[in-house]
Write a protein that holds these residues in place. Structure first.
Motif, PDB file in Angstrom:
ATOM      1  N   GLU A   5      35.008  63.431  44.783  1.00 29.40           N
ATOM      2  CA  GLU A   5      34.850  62.957  43.488  1.00 29.40           C
ATOM      3  C   GLU A   5      34.741  61.312  43.586  1.00 29.40           C
ATOM      4  O   GLU A   5      35.219  60.819  44.705  1.00 29.40           O
ATOM      5  CB  GLU A   5      36.142  63.086  42.833  1.00 29.40           C
ATOM      6  N   GLY A   7      36.269  66.764  38.958  1.00 31.47           N
ATOM      7  CA  GLY A   7      37.516  65.925  38.667  1.00 31.47           C
ATOM      8  C   GLY A   7      37.373  65.342  37.297  1.00 31.47           C
ATOM      9  O   GLY A   7      36.489  65.452  36.685  1.00 31.47           O
ATOM     10  N   ASN A   8      38.505  64.481  37.456  1.00 35.32           N
ATOM     11  CA  ASN A   8      38.681  63.756  35.956  1.00 35.32           C
ATOM     12  C   ASN A   8      37.565  63.032  35.587  1.00 35.32           C
ATOM     13  O   ASN A   8      36.980  62.523  34.431  1.00 35.32           O
ATOM     14  CB  ASN A   8      39.817  63.252  35.832  1.00 35.32           C
ATOM     15  N   ASN A  36      36.060  69.875  33.432  1.00 35.53           N
ATOM     16  CA  ASN A  36      36.998  69.891  34.406  1.00 35.53           C
ATOM     17  C   ASN A  36      38.453  69.543  33.727  1.00 35.53           C
ATOM     18  O   ASN A  36      38.564  68.685  32.748  1.00 35.53           O
ATOM     19  CB  ASN A  36      36.909  68.590  35.151  1.00 35.53           C
ATOM     20  N   GLU A  37      39.303  70.303  33.861  1.00 33.85           N
ATOM     21  CA  GLU A  37      40.717  70.364  33.349  1.00 33.85           C
ATOM     22  C   GLU A  37      40.828  69.914  31.972  1.00 33.85           C
ATOM     23  O   GLU A  37      41.357  68.900  31.505  1.00 33.85           O
ATOM     24  CB  GLU A  37      41.627  69.414  34.282  1.00 33.85           C
ATOM     25  N   TYR A  89      48.278  71.809  42.733  1.00 32.35           N
ATOM     26  CA  TYR A  89      48.799  70.955  43.889  1.00 32.35           C
ATOM     27  C   TYR A  89      50.229  71.254  43.878  1.00 32.35           C
ATOM     28  O   TYR A  89      50.947  71.656  43.221  1.00 32.35           O
ATOM     29  CB  TYR A  89      48.413  69.470  43.559  1.00 32.35           C
ATOM     30  N   GLU A 102      40.486  73.395  42.686  1.00 35.46           N
ATOM     31  CA  GLU A 102      41.189  72.335  43.419  1.00 35.46           C
ATOM     32  C   GLU A 102      42.503  72.795  43.727  1.00 35.46           C
ATOM     33  O   GLU A 102      43.364  73.269  43.112  1.00 35.46           O
ATOM     34  CB  GLU A 102      41.498  71.089  42.328  1.00 35.46           C
ATOM     35  N   GLN A 111      41.000  66.869  48.425  1.00 37.57           N
ATOM     36  CA  GLN A 111      39.563  66.704  48.461  1.00 37.57           C
ATOM     37  C   GLN A 111      39.290  66.477  49.916  1.00 37.57           C
ATOM     38  O   GLN A 111      39.932  67.018  50.590  1.00 37.57           O
ATOM     39  CB  GLN A 111      39.289  65.290  47.613  1.00 37.57           C
TER      40      GLN A 111
HETATM   41  O1  AHR Z   1      41.875  65.772  42.745  1.00 37.04           O
HETATM   42  C1  AHR Z   1      42.194  64.832  41.916  1.00 37.04           C
HETATM   43  C2  AHR Z   1      42.407  65.164  40.699  1.00 37.04           C
HETATM   44  O2  AHR Z   1      43.434  66.219  40.234  1.00 37.04           O
HETATM   45  C3  AHR Z   1      41.102  65.596  40.006  1.00 37.04           C
HETATM   46  O3  AHR Z   1      40.283  64.624  39.310  1.00 37.04           O
HETATM   47  C4  AHR Z   1      41.390  66.461  38.590  1.00 37.04           C
HETATM   48  O4  AHR Z   1      40.653  67.434  38.335  1.00 37.04           O
HETATM   49  C5  AHR Z   1      42.801  66.823  39.075  1.00 37.04           C
HETATM   50  O5  AHR Z   1      43.841  66.488  38.055  1.00 37.04           O
END
Ligand code: AHR
Length: 493
Positions: A26, A70-71, A171-172, A243, A291, A348
């Motif tokens: 990212e 990603g964000n 994304n998200e 995560y 992710e 990542q």
């Molecule tokens: O991987 C880090 C971040 O985690 C990403 O940008 C996002 O999609 C998630 O919240």
């Protein structure tokens, strides 16, 4: 403890899609700038890509890398990262309070991917943008026509299309931290319309819609159902993100992380199949766990970062031995679900919650989590075989009835090798294992490697890059899985 693990040749889970070993870069922190790209570095190639980093990525055998977020992607204009570099705009990057120089964009990244020998999984911005910009990007990337965006690519020096096959629809989008957060029905509609246009431009692409940002989201379940009802016909995959971590420092509880992942996957599969039934569709939606990783070590230090820096050191988790055991265990879970999880991205790859770390202007080193990923990716290609296990369970904190031991096997395509990945989750209690291989006559144990050690908190660094490395185990009459260990066992015929 005594444990029995049995693999029967006919207990096939699935042929493994190699994209289960994908990863993620990212525009965040030092992943791109100072990570994969550092012009002037002694190992930099003609485009400024660090060859020392490329070499370590090659060891991980990563077939596909998700990009550019990603964000980050939810506020990104892909055009900013194309064409004459001198004219590219420097912009405020709102997802990570940074400054984005746009020195690297899709033009450079796809070239980097080629040099690394990996495919690009491209995400489009559905935060501040929509179907129009997404379909233009597909044309720019994949079309051979004599039309505006395909010609732009040619003008920028790329005669041949990039041929990007796998695309993420945002994304998200359920997260309130996301630029341009959507309600489920809003996202379902825009995902549907964007998907339609993207596939009109290139009918061969595959599309991943955003599922929930994790099972803890208040809208988890309802979000998936709504999105699938709106866009089912145009989708190929639904995403999962998660995560794990040990913020309360309870290592035994932390060893149960893979079971949380497993139950998340099962719930999403159930929802996908419910909507398939409702739609009377022949198509099953597959999962893209795009992710996953351990992420918690850097949370506090990230709060101290000054805003609007170029490539600040963000999300630089320093992993230890217990994180490596958990990462190995999460990979076992992905393989156990490989009938539905076709794509998974370790989030990542470099510097940002990553197995590979760099020193700007200096060397590279491997984090503890590098090793279980490497062994699984290198040896876990072929057909996944289910394990029948008897070893008891443990309960610790919120981790209830967690199997003490877990395992999965992978039979190589030529059937010459059987790789077994196994974890003993009980810290301090070794497992004496009776391993039965049914239908695998003539296979002999030739290698046993583990991640284990007396200090679960030990980790590597640039000064001590090999403090935690895999332990080569002696092969004897009996098989022991050390209490609190992740293991790779190779059987050869
Ligand atoms: O991987 C880090 C971040 O985690 C990403 O940008 C996002 O999609 C998630 O919240």
């Amino acid at each position: 403890m005594k444990a029995s693990i049995k693999f029967s040749k006919d207990a096939v889970i699935s042929k493994i899609d190699e994209r289960i070993y994908s990863s993620f870069i990212e525009h965040l922190g030092r992943a791109v700038y100072g990570g994969i790209y550092e012009p002037g570095h002694p190992t930099a190639d003609d485009m400024g890509f660090r060859k020392d980093v490329m070499e370590l990525i090659a060891e991980l055998k990563v077939p596909m890398v998700r990009y550019p977020g990603g964000n980050f992607v939810s506020g990104y204009n892909w055009e900013d990262g194309t064409g004459d570099r001198a004219k590219r705009p420097k912009k405020l990057e709102l997802a990570w309070n940074s400054v984005e120089t746009n020195e690297v964009g899709i033009d450079e990244f796809q070239e980097w991917a080629k040099r690394v020998g990996t495919d690009v999984m491209m995400a489009v911005n559905l935060g501040t943008r929509g179907p129009e910009e997404a379909r233009n990007l597909v044309e720019y990337s994949n079309q051979k026509t004599d039309t505006y965006y395909a010609n732009k690519r040619r003008e920028n020096g790329f005669e041949e299309p990039f041929n990007i096959k796998t695309w993420c629809l945002g994304n998200e989008m359920d997260g309130d931290w996301q630029i341009g957060t959507k309600r489920a029905n809003e996202y379902g509609r825009i995902a549907c319309e964007t998907a339609k246009l993207m596939k009109m431009v290139d009918k061969d692409i595959e599309l991943v819609a955003c599922g929930s940002s994790g099972p803890f989201m208040p809208t988890f379940g309802e979000w998936e159902e709504t999105v699938l009802r709106e866009a089912y016909e145009h989708l190929d995959y639904l995403s999962l993100h998660s995560y794990y971590g040990n913020p309360e420092d309870n290592s035994q509880e932390y060893m149960g992380s893979a079971c949380i992942m497993d139950s998340f996957i099962r719930k999403v599969v159930e929802i996908c199949d419910k909507i398939k039934e409702e739609k009377k569709s022949d198509k099953s939606i597959m999962l893209s766990f795009d992710e996953w990783n351990v992420w918690f070590h850097s949370n506090e230090q990230d709060k101290e970062q000054e805003p609007w820096q170029i490539a600040p050191p963000l999300l630089e988790d320093m992993y230890n031995l217990e994180d490596a055991i958990v990462v190995g265990d999460l990979m076992i879970t992905l393989l156990k679900n490989s009938d539905r999880v076709k794509i998974a991205c370790l989030a990542q790859l470099v510097n940002v919650i990553a197995p590979i770390m760099t020193v700007t202007g200096g060397g590279v080193w491997k984090q503890t989590i590098f090793y279980p990923f490497k062994y699984t990716s290198q040896n876990g290609r072929g057909t996944a075989i289910k394990a029948e296990i008897e070893a008891g369970t443990f309960t610790e904190g919120k981790a209830e009835n967690i199997p003490n031991v877990d395992a999965v096997a992978v039979l190589s395509e030529d059937e010459k090798e059987l790789a077994v990945f196994a974890v003993n989750r009980v810290i301090g209690e070794d497992a004496e294992v009776e391993l039965k291989l049914d239908g695998f006559e003539g296979y002999k144990l030739t290698e046993h490697v583990s991640m284990e050690g007396a200090d679960l908190k030990a980790g590597n660094s640039i000064d001590e890059p090999e403090k935690v490395v895999p332990v080569i185990k002696e092969i004897g009459e009996t098989l022991k899985l050390t209490g609190g260990s992740w293991n790779f066992l190779k059987f050869e015929k």
